[in-house]
Design a protein around this motif. Sequence first.
Motif, PDB file in Angstrom:
ATOM      1  N   ILE A 216      53.170  56.893  25.480  1.00  0.00           N
ATOM      2  CA  ILE A 216      51.928  56.073  26.274  1.00  0.00           C
ATOM      3  C   ILE A 216      50.744  57.060  26.639  1.00  0.00           C
ATOM      4  O   ILE A 216      49.778  56.938  26.717  1.00  0.00           O
ATOM      5  CB  ILE A 216      52.317  55.164  27.386  1.00  0.00           C
TER       6      ILE A 216
ATOM      7  N   ASN B 175      52.220  45.975  25.438  1.00  0.00           N
ATOM      8  CA  ASN B 175      50.810  46.538  26.022  1.00  0.00           C
ATOM      9  C   ASN B 175      50.368  47.975  25.305  1.00  0.00           C
ATOM     10  O   ASN B 175      49.164  48.327  25.362  1.00  0.00           O
ATOM     11  CB  ASN B 175      50.984  47.037  27.589  1.00  0.00           C
ATOM     12  N   TYR B 176      51.414  48.697  24.906  1.00  0.00           N
ATOM     13  CA  TYR B 176      51.218  49.907  24.315  1.00  0.00           C
ATOM     14  C   TYR B 176      50.361  49.618  22.884  1.00  0.00           C
ATOM     15  O   TYR B 176      49.440  50.233  22.463  1.00  0.00           O
ATOM     16  CB  TYR B 176      52.340  50.802  24.122  1.00  0.00           C
TER      17      TYR B 176
ATOM     18  N   LEU C 137      55.038  49.985  33.595  1.00  0.00           N
ATOM     19  CA  LEU C 137      56.211  49.560  33.082  1.00  0.00           C
ATOM     20  C   LEU C 137      57.314  50.133  32.366  1.00  0.00           C
ATOM     21  O   LEU C 137      58.726  50.095  32.685  1.00  0.00           O
ATOM     22  CB  LEU C 137      55.981  48.335  31.718  1.00  0.00           C
ATOM     23  N   ASN C 138      56.941  51.574  31.742  1.00  0.00           N
ATOM     24  CA  ASN C 138      57.829  52.332  31.229  1.00  0.00           C
ATOM     25  C   ASN C 138      57.248  53.861  31.250  1.00  0.00           C
ATOM     26  O   ASN C 138      56.836  54.400  30.509  1.00  0.00           O
ATOM     27  CB  ASN C 138      58.185  52.110  29.680  1.00  0.00           C
TER      28      ASN C 138
ATOM     29  N   ARG D  57      54.222  41.576  30.370  1.00  0.00           N
ATOM     30  CA  ARG D  57      55.143  42.312  31.010  1.00  0.00           C
ATOM     31  C   ARG D  57      55.840  43.233  30.129  1.00  0.00           C
ATOM     32  O   ARG D  57      57.080  43.856  30.599  1.00  0.00           O
ATOM     33  CB  ARG D  57      55.848  41.776  32.104  1.00  0.00           C
ATOM     34  N   ASN D  58      55.806  43.195  28.941  1.00  0.00           N
ATOM     35  CA  ASN D  58      56.390  43.969  27.746  1.00  0.00           C
ATOM     36  C   ASN D  58      55.779  45.393  27.513  1.00  0.00           C
ATOM     37  O   ASN D  58      54.414  45.243  27.037  1.00  0.00           O
ATOM     38  CB  ASN D  58      56.583  43.414  26.555  1.00  0.00           C
ATOM     39  N   TRP D  59      56.335  46.673  27.593  1.00  0.00           N
ATOM     40  CA  TRP D  59      55.619  48.014  27.702  1.00  0.00           C
ATOM     41  C   TRP D  59      54.999  47.850  26.413  1.00  0.00           C
ATOM     42  O   TRP D  59      54.049  48.491  25.991  1.00  0.00           O
ATOM     43  CB  TRP D  59      56.346  49.070  28.242  1.00  0.00           C
ATOM     44  N   GLU D  60      56.135  47.671  25.488  1.00  0.00           N
ATOM     45  CA  GLU D  60      55.593  47.904  23.919  1.00  0.00           C
ATOM     46  C   GLU D  60      54.436  47.188  23.431  1.00  0.00           C
ATOM     47  O   GLU D  60      53.594  47.365  22.744  1.00  0.00           O
ATOM     48  CB  GLU D  60      56.773  47.625  23.163  1.00  0.00           C
TER      49      GLU D  60
ATOM     50  N   ARG E  33      48.991  49.555  32.088  1.00  0.00           N
ATOM     51  CA  ARG E  33      50.187  48.602  32.322  1.00  0.00           C
ATOM     52  C   ARG E  33      51.419  49.353  31.833  1.00  0.00           C
ATOM     53  O   ARG E  33      52.394  49.187  32.243  1.00  0.00           O
ATOM     54  CB  ARG E  33      49.888  47.184  31.997  1.00  0.00           C
ATOM     55  N   ALA E  34      51.334  49.612  30.352  1.00  0.00           N
ATOM     56  CA  ALA E  34      52.289  50.068  29.628  1.00  0.00           C
ATOM     57  C   ALA E  34      52.996  51.238  30.336  1.00  0.00           C
ATOM     58  O   ALA E  34      54.257  51.489  30.574  1.00  0.00           O
ATOM     59  CB  ALA E  34      51.927  50.586  28.187  1.00  0.00           C
TER      60      ALA E  34
END
Length: 296
Positions: free
Chosen positions: A214, A181-182, A207-208, A176-179, A203-204
């Motif tokens: 992104i 996933n990016y 999340l952000n 669940r961390n955007w970074e 997902r990234a």
Amino acid sequence: MNEDHQLKHLVKKAREFQSMGNYLHSVQILTSIINNYPEYTDAYFQLAEIHEKLGNINPSVNYFNNYLEKYPANKEVRLFFGKYLLKNEKYDEAIETLSYFMPEEEPDIAFLLGLAHFKLQDFEIAKIYFLSFLTNVNDTELRAESFFMLFKIEIGLNNFEQALSYSKRIESVYNRNWEFNYLLAKTYLNLNMFTHAITPVERAARLNPKESLIYELAGRIYFKTCEYDKAEKNFLKFLETAEETNPDIYLNLGESCLKLNKFGRALDYFKAVLKIEPENQAAIKGAQIAVNKLKE
């Protein structure tokens, strides 16, 4: 009132002034303590906090350096000061401060040194410290963070296969961390695993949604999967959210529009590139294709 009790009372008074926003009086009290009782570390810690809030840490840096000249082996002060320097982006100074101890003596030192070298983009050295940390520490949270740093280091070194290997070890923690996933999407893109890259980049973005990078990455991924409408949409989203842009984005938009038979729009994007880079061969070629298509 004994001396220790008196000093605690003064520090408490300084904190009360600090909580009321009266930093000047707080600084005066703490500075007086340091000048008269240079071994009393609580005053250094609180003064450092105030200087950080005021946006000028140099006085505290000088006080800590003077203290460590007299008491170089004080682990508590050295660790606090090293973290303080890291937090305030003084990475070379942090490395000098923390290198007094061997990582085997204090495992957290290896983690902090790895972080400092990573911030300086000394990726190979950072990698050594994080691997050293992982061999000596069982702390679950810091181990996961170390693997995350190794994941980022391997990306920085363009070792995407190894980066993917590290990502598997922490995916359940950082899902669940955007970074994360990016970076995972970026890894898949560089391994030509384009379909795999879609889920983490989407997902990234969820999340952000304010992070412009992104959308640039998503545009490149969708272009590779031949989803040109989604590529165009994401490149445009990047232009809406980015503080700065570059000709490559307009070039990507032009190429996406060519694939979508939007030749007039494609020509506009290629012209935008050529205003910035008149000799850009990809834009010249793309513009010519668009012109020819418009004539048909």
